[in-house]
Design an enzyme around this catalytic site. Structure first.
Site, PDB file in Angstrom:
ATOM      1  N   TRP A 137       0.757  -1.350  -0.064  1.00  0.00           N
ATOM      2  CA  TRP A 137       0.021   0.028  -0.026  1.00  0.00           C
ATOM      3  C   TRP A 137       0.908   1.191  -0.151  1.00  0.00           C
ATOM      4  O   TRP A 137       0.605   2.139  -0.899  1.00  0.00           O
ATOM      5  CB  TRP A 137      -0.967  -0.092   1.402  1.00  0.00           C
ATOM      6  CG  TRP A 137      -1.904  -1.207   0.819  1.00  0.00           C
ATOM      7  CD1 TRP A 137      -2.155  -2.298   1.886  1.00  0.00           C
ATOM      8  CD2 TRP A 137      -2.735  -1.433  -0.065  1.00  0.00           C
ATOM      9  NE1 TRP A 137      -3.040  -3.119   1.213  1.00  0.00           N
ATOM     10  CE2 TRP A 137      -3.488  -2.599   0.264  1.00  0.00           C
ATOM     11  CE3 TRP A 137      -3.284  -0.601  -1.100  1.00  0.00           C
ATOM     12  CZ2 TRP A 137      -4.533  -2.867  -0.741  1.00  0.00           C
ATOM     13  CZ3 TRP A 137      -4.333  -0.922  -2.030  1.00  0.00           C
ATOM     14  CH2 TRP A 137      -4.984  -2.263  -1.864  1.00  0.00           C
ATOM     15  N   ASP A 191      -1.270   6.824   6.046  1.00  0.00           N
ATOM     16  CA  ASP A 191      -2.565   6.142   5.758  1.00  0.00           C
ATOM     17  C   ASP A 191      -2.587   5.116   6.942  1.00  0.00           C
ATOM     18  O   ASP A 191      -1.681   4.141   7.193  1.00  0.00           O
ATOM     19  CB  ASP A 191      -2.163   5.352   4.395  1.00  0.00           C
ATOM     20  CG  ASP A 191      -2.971   4.321   4.346  1.00  0.00           C
ATOM     21  OD1 ASP A 191      -4.184   3.975   4.914  1.00  0.00           O
ATOM     22  OD2 ASP A 191      -3.106   3.620   2.977  1.00  0.00           O
ATOM     23  N   LYS A 224     -11.981  -1.644   8.051  1.00  0.00           N
ATOM     24  CA  LYS A 224     -11.279  -2.488   8.696  1.00  0.00           C
ATOM     25  C   LYS A 224     -11.575  -2.540  10.070  1.00  0.00           C
ATOM     26  O   LYS A 224     -12.152  -3.629  10.569  1.00  0.00           O
ATOM     27  CB  LYS A 224      -9.690  -2.306   8.679  1.00  0.00           C
ATOM     28  CG  LYS A 224      -9.303  -1.854   7.187  1.00  0.00           C
ATOM     29  CD  LYS A 224      -9.045  -3.061   6.253  1.00  0.00           C
ATOM     30  CE  LYS A 224      -8.284  -2.637   5.096  1.00  0.00           C
ATOM     31  NZ  LYS A 224      -8.203  -3.899   4.095  1.00  0.00           N
TER      32      LYS A 224
END
Length: 359
Positions: A101, A171, A195
C-alpha cells in the site's frame, strides 16, 4: 451460526452494530424514514453526522486545529489527492516504501511530482521497518508519507518518526483506533473505514488546518481538500450508510474501553496466534518481531500444499478469510477490533491441532 471472520477487509463488524442497523434501517428511530433516504443537508443525517465527528474527536483527543470528516472514493483516491494538493512544483515529497500500500501510494505520487524514497524494504521483501528515530525528512520536502500498517505484509509501525516542520502524513486504514495515537504528531491521517470502523464506502480524514495553507490552489472541486474542510465533508453527497455504521462502531469502541481498550484486546488476540507460531517448528512468520502487525498476522506452513489444506480445513470449522493475499501467498489472520476474543483463541487451538495432525 456466524462465521469466524478473519478477512482483511471488508471485515468483521460488531454484532451489536449490525443489529442496530437492522433495527433502524426501515424507520430510523421513529422518524418515519430510513437514514439512507434522508437528505444530507440538515435533519436526521446531520444530527447523526455531527455526533459521529464529536465521538471521533473524543476517542482520540483530536486537537481543535484539526478538521475531521469523511470522503468517498476509497483510500486509493487519497494516493492521488495528497500529491495533487501538497506536492508542489519545484518541490518533492518523501515516501517510505514498506509494502504494497505504501508502494502504490509512492507510485501514484511519482506520476504527479518529484518523489524521494527515504526507505525501500525491497531487499527484505518488505518484512521489516526502519527505526523510527532514524527516519529524517530530506531538506525541502513538502511532506513525509508512510503507511502505518501493511495488511498484505503484516508489518506495523510501533512508533512513528518525528518530522519537525515537515508535515507527516499517514495512511492508517487498517490499524486506526486499534491503539491510541498522538494525532498532534501528524499533519494528516486518513484511511478506509472497512477494517476497524465500518463497511466499505467511506474514508476518514483528519487534517491540521495549516496544511491547507500549503496546498495547490488550482484544483478541481472534489480534489481540493479545502473545499471539503470548509463543508465538513459535505460538499457533495457523502457515503451515508457507511458513515451511519461508523457512528455506531465509534459508540461501540467507546463502550468497550476506547482506543486503550482496543489496544489491550489487540495485544491479547494477536498474542494467541504469535505464541503458536513462536513455539512451533511447523509455522513461521516472515516478519521481523519488532514490527509485527497486531491487526494482520501473516504466517507460513512448511509447504504450499499444507497451506491450501489449512485453508480448506479451517473453513469446515467455520473460519473464513485465512488465505494470504494473492500477491504473497501463505496465510493471514486479520484480527480487527470487532473480532471476538474467542475467535482468536479458536484459531490458535485449530493451528495447534492442524500441526499435530500434519507436522
Amino acid at each position: 451460526m456466524r462465521k469466524m471472520n478473519f478477512s482483511a477487509g471488508p471485515s468483521v463488524m460488531p454484532v451489536e452494530v449490525l443489529e442496530e442497523l437492522q433495527k433502524n434501517l426501515v424507520d430510523y428511530h421513529g422518524k418515519g424514514l430510513s437514514m439512507i433516504e434522508a437528505s444530507h443537508r440538515g435533519g436526521v443525517f446531520e444530527e447523526m453526522y455531527d455526533e459521529c465527528l464529536a465521538d471521533f474527536r473524543s476517542i482520540l483527543s483530536i486537537p481543535d486545529d484539526y478538521d475531521v470528516y469523511f470522503l468517498g472514493g476509497g483510500a486509493t483516491l487519497q494516493f492521488t489527492m495528497i500529491p495533487m494538493n501538497f506536492l508542489l512544483k519545484g518541490s518533492h515529497a518523501d515516501y517510505l516504501k514498506t509494502g504494497s500500500w505504501a508502494n502504490k501510494a509512492a507510485d501514484d505520487a511519482e506520476k504527479i511530482g518529484n518523489v524521494n524514497i527515504l526507505f525501500d524494504g525491497k531487499d527484505s521483501n518488505y518484512t521489516t521497518l526502519p527505526d523510527p528515530k532514524s527516519v529524517k525528512p530530506s531538506e525541502g520536502s513538502s511532506y513525509l508519507y508512510l503507511c502505518s500498517n501493511e495488511t498484505i505484509g503484516g508489518i506495523e509501525w510501533q512508533d512513528f518518526p518525528t518530522t519537525g516542520d515537515v508535515p507527516l502524513i499517514a495512511d492508517m486504514s487498517s490499524d486506526f483506533l486499534s491503539r491510541p495515537v498522538d494525532v498532534s504528531k501528524f499533519a494528516m491521517i486518513y484511511g478506509g473505514v472497512q477494517k476497524n470502523l465500518g463497511p466499505a464506502g467511506a474514508v476518514f480524514v483528519i487534517m491540521r488546518h495549516d496544511l491547507l495553507d500549503k496546498r495547490n490552489p488550482d484544483l478541481t472541486a472534489y480534489m481540493d481538500y479545502a473545499k471539503h474542510a470548509k463543508n465538513k465533508g459535505l460538499y457533495n453527497t457523502p457515503p451515508v450508510f457507511s458513515i451511519w455504521a461508523v457512528s455506531l462502531v465509534l459508540k461501540w469502541i467507546k463502550a468497550n474501553g476506547g482506543a486503550e481498550g482496543m489496544l489491550k484486546n489487540a495485544i491479547e488476540k494477536s498474542g494467541y496466534i504469535y505464541d503458536v507460531i513462536d513455539n512451533s517448528d511447523f509455522y513461521r512468520s516472515p516478519v521481523d518481531k519488532s514490527c509485527r502487525s497486531r491487526m494482520n498476522v501473516v504466517f507460513r506452513c512448511p509447504t504450499e500444499e499444507l497451506e491450501a489444506k489449512f485453508v480448506e480445513e479451517s473453513k469446515k470449522e467455520g473460519m473464513i478469510g485465512l488465505k494470504g493475499h494473492r500477491s504473497v501467498g501463505g496465510l493471514r489472520a486479520s484480527l480487527y477490533n470487532a473480532l471476538p476474543m474467542e475467535d482468536a483463541a479458536s484459531l490458535a487451538a485449530f493451528m495447534k491441532e492442524f500441526e499435530r495432525k500434519n507436522g
